[in-house]
Design a protein around this motif. Structure first.
Motif, PDB file in Angstrom:
ATOM      1  N   TYR A 101       0.826  -1.203   0.000  1.00  0.00           N
ATOM      2  CA  TYR A 101       0.000   0.000   0.000  1.00  0.00           C
ATOM      3  C   TYR A 101       0.862   1.255   0.000  1.00  0.00           C
ATOM      4  CZ  TYR A 101      -4.513  -2.248   0.761  1.00  0.00           C
ATOM      5  OH  TYR A 101      -5.664  -2.982   0.614  1.00  0.00           O
ATOM      6  N   HIS A 102       0.355   2.292  -0.655  1.00  0.00           N
ATOM      7  CA  HIS A 102       0.976   3.610  -0.681  1.00  0.00           C
ATOM      8  C   HIS A 102       0.029   4.579   0.009  1.00  0.00           C
ATOM      9  CE1 HIS A 102       4.372   2.988  -3.619  1.00  0.00           C
ATOM     10  NE2 HIS A 102       3.799   1.801  -3.529  1.00  0.00           N
ATOM     11  N   PHE A 103       0.553   5.710   0.465  1.00  0.00           N
ATOM     12  CA  PHE A 103      -0.212   6.615   1.322  1.00  0.00           C
ATOM     13  C   PHE A 103      -0.104   8.053   0.845  1.00  0.00           C
ATOM     14  CE2 PHE A 103       1.089   2.907   3.553  1.00  0.00           C
ATOM     15  CZ  PHE A 103       0.043   2.574   4.387  1.00  0.00           C
ATOM     16  N   LEU A 104      -1.167   8.800   1.108  1.00  0.00           N
ATOM     17  CA  LEU A 104      -1.151  10.251   0.963  1.00  0.00           C
ATOM     18  C   LEU A 104      -1.490  10.837   2.322  1.00  0.00           C
ATOM     19  CD1 LEU A 104      -3.100  10.876  -2.379  1.00  0.00           C
ATOM     20  CD2 LEU A 104      -0.610  10.893  -2.022  1.00  0.00           C
ATOM     21  N   VAL A 105      -0.804  11.900   2.679  1.00  0.00           N
ATOM     22  CA  VAL A 105      -1.113  12.666   3.880  1.00  0.00           C
ATOM     23  C   VAL A 105      -1.528  14.042   3.384  1.00  0.00           C
ATOM     24  CG1 VAL A 105      -0.249  13.587   6.058  1.00  0.00           C
ATOM     25  CG2 VAL A 105       0.561  11.354   5.234  1.00  0.00           C
ATOM     26  N   VAL A 106      -2.787  14.419   3.699  1.00  0.00           N
ATOM     27  CA  VAL A 106      -3.374  15.618   3.120  1.00  0.00           C
ATOM     28  C   VAL A 106      -3.914  16.520   4.221  1.00  0.00           C
ATOM     29  CG1 VAL A 106      -5.047  16.485   1.433  1.00  0.00           C
ATOM     30  CG2 VAL A 106      -4.088  14.176   1.158  1.00  0.00           C
ATOM     31  N   LYS A 107      -3.511  17.779   4.197  1.00  0.00           N
ATOM     32  CA  LYS A 107      -3.994  18.755   5.169  1.00  0.00           C
ATOM     33  C   LYS A 107      -5.417  19.174   4.813  1.00  0.00           C
ATOM     34  CE  LYS A 107      -2.810  23.109   7.436  1.00  0.00           C
ATOM     35  NZ  LYS A 107      -3.342  22.664   8.687  1.00  0.00           N
ATOM     36  N   ALA A 108      -6.269  19.260   5.827  1.00  0.00           N
ATOM     37  CA  ALA A 108      -7.644  19.735   5.651  1.00  0.00           C
ATOM     38  C   ALA A 108      -7.851  20.947   6.552  1.00  0.00           C
ATOM     39  CB  ALA A 108      -8.638  18.637   6.016  1.00  0.00           C
ATOM     40  N   ARG A 109      -8.464  21.998   6.018  1.00  0.00           N
ATOM     41  CA  ARG A 109      -8.656  23.219   6.815  1.00  0.00           C
ATOM     42  C   ARG A 109      -9.791  23.084   7.821  1.00  0.00           C
ATOM     43  NH1 ARG A 109     -10.092  24.638   1.693  1.00  0.00           N
ATOM     44  NH2 ARG A 109     -12.330  24.848   1.405  1.00  0.00           N
ATOM     45  N   ASP A 110     -10.727  22.130   7.551  1.00  0.00           N
ATOM     46  CA  ASP A 110     -11.861  21.934   8.462  1.00  0.00           C
ATOM     47  C   ASP A 110     -12.525  20.590   8.148  1.00  0.00           C
ATOM     48  OD1 ASP A 110     -13.445  22.373   6.124  1.00  0.00           O
ATOM     49  OD2 ASP A 110     -13.685  24.498   6.609  1.00  0.00           O
ATOM     50  N   ASP A 111     -13.560  20.259   8.918  1.00  0.00           N
ATOM     51  CA  ASP A 111     -14.246  18.969   8.738  1.00  0.00           C
ATOM     52  C   ASP A 111     -14.873  18.832   7.350  1.00  0.00           C
ATOM     53  OD1 ASP A 111     -13.547  18.343  11.323  1.00  0.00           O
ATOM     54  OD2 ASP A 111     -15.558  18.607  12.155  1.00  0.00           O
ATOM     55  N   ALA A 112     -15.436  19.914   6.833  1.00  0.00           N
ATOM     56  CA  ALA A 112     -16.070  19.852   5.514  1.00  0.00           C
ATOM     57  C   ALA A 112     -15.047  19.512   4.437  1.00  0.00           C
ATOM     58  CB  ALA A 112     -16.769  21.172   5.195  1.00  0.00           C
ATOM     59  N   GLN A 113     -13.884  20.151   4.482  1.00  0.00           N
ATOM     60  CA  GLN A 113     -12.863  19.839   3.497  1.00  0.00           C
ATOM     61  C   GLN A 113     -12.339  18.419   3.692  1.00  0.00           C
ATOM     62  OE1 GLN A 113      -9.001  21.864   3.410  1.00  0.00           O
ATOM     63  NE2 GLN A 113      -9.169  21.958   1.167  1.00  0.00           N
ATOM     64  N   ALA A 114     -12.235  17.972   4.938  1.00  0.00           N
ATOM     65  CA  ALA A 114     -11.795  16.593   5.194  1.00  0.00           C
ATOM     66  C   ALA A 114     -12.752  15.603   4.532  1.00  0.00           C
ATOM     67  CB  ALA A 114     -11.698  16.331   6.693  1.00  0.00           C
ATOM     68  N   ARG A 115     -14.065  15.867   4.598  1.00  0.00           N
ATOM     69  CA  ARG A 115     -15.044  14.985   3.947  1.00  0.00           C
ATOM     70  C   ARG A 115     -14.878  15.017   2.424  1.00  0.00           C
ATOM     71  NH1 ARG A 115     -17.928  16.896   8.254  1.00  0.00           N
ATOM     72  NH2 ARG A 115     -18.913  18.585   7.109  1.00  0.00           N
ATOM     73  N   GLU A 116     -14.612  16.196   1.851  1.00  0.00           N
ATOM     74  CA  GLU A 116     -14.388  16.303   0.409  1.00  0.00           C
ATOM     75  C   GLU A 116     -13.149  15.503  -0.007  1.00  0.00           C
ATOM     76  OE1 GLU A 116     -13.936  20.436  -0.580  1.00  0.00           O
ATOM     77  OE2 GLU A 116     -15.964  20.947   0.087  1.00  0.00           O
ATOM     78  N   ILE A 117     -12.085  15.656   0.761  1.00  0.00           N
ATOM     79  CA  ILE A 117     -10.839  14.935   0.467  1.00  0.00           C
ATOM     80  C   ILE A 117     -11.079  13.429   0.536  1.00  0.00           C
ATOM     81  CG2 ILE A 117      -8.524  14.424   1.365  1.00  0.00           C
ATOM     82  CD1 ILE A 117      -8.475  17.470   2.233  1.00  0.00           C
TER      83      ILE A 117
END
Length: 168
Positions: A101-117
């Protein structure tokens, strides 16, 4: 070119600067997303970039890099890290990395953006996406195909255990 969380990479701080909690990697306000292979992770990275995620907020970790990071963190982990799920998540990520498996670590500014990501990641074959908060780590993707879940505890492990990807 993938941005790495591995120490010594030109575009990322050394290991001592990675965010940790009790010696274990804990990237608060970020999602750690796992993909069955490099192609899926690359496709998701491109989709997230097209969605407007800045390159500085999007980091790739290969299977080999994750194995290295997990081994390092397990050696450095405080006994207090076993109280929460950080150690279980770390072991789980290591098991996935051993399966390629490979991974991405992605910053989210808030919960809504985290759901989009997480939704973009799901459409690109992500198996897991954990959103790291200050106090909790939230699983953003529902297990597919009615996979059974078990109760969580530091002793028993994570609710979602590493599994091979489901047939698509």
């Amino acid at each position: 070119m993938a941005t790495s969380l591995r120490p010594g990479a030109a575009d990322k701080p050394d290991d001592d600067e990675r965010p940790t909690s009790f010696g274990v990697y804990k990237p608060v306000d970020h999602l750690v997303i796992s993909f069955p292979g490099a192609a899926d992770a690359g496709q998701a990275r491109a989709a997230l970039s097209a969605h407007g995620i800045a390159d500085a907020d999007l980091h790739a970790i290969t299977d080999r890099e994750m194995i290295e990071l997990v081994e390092r963190d397990l050696k450095r982990a405080s006994p207090l890290a076993a109280i929460g799920q950080e150690i279980n998540l770390l072991r789980s990520q290591g098991e996935l990395a051993e399966r390629g498996y490979h991974f991405l670590v992605v910053k989210a500014r808030d919960d809504a953006q985290a759901r989009e990501i997480a939704e973009i990641a799901r459409r690109n074959h992500a198996e897991r996406a954990q959103y790291y908060g200050h106090f909790i780590i939230e699983e953003m993707l529902e297990p597919e195909g009615g996979r059974p879940q078990v109760s969580e505890s530091p002793h028993r492990g994570l609710d979602t255990h590493p599994k091979p990807p489901l047939p698509r």
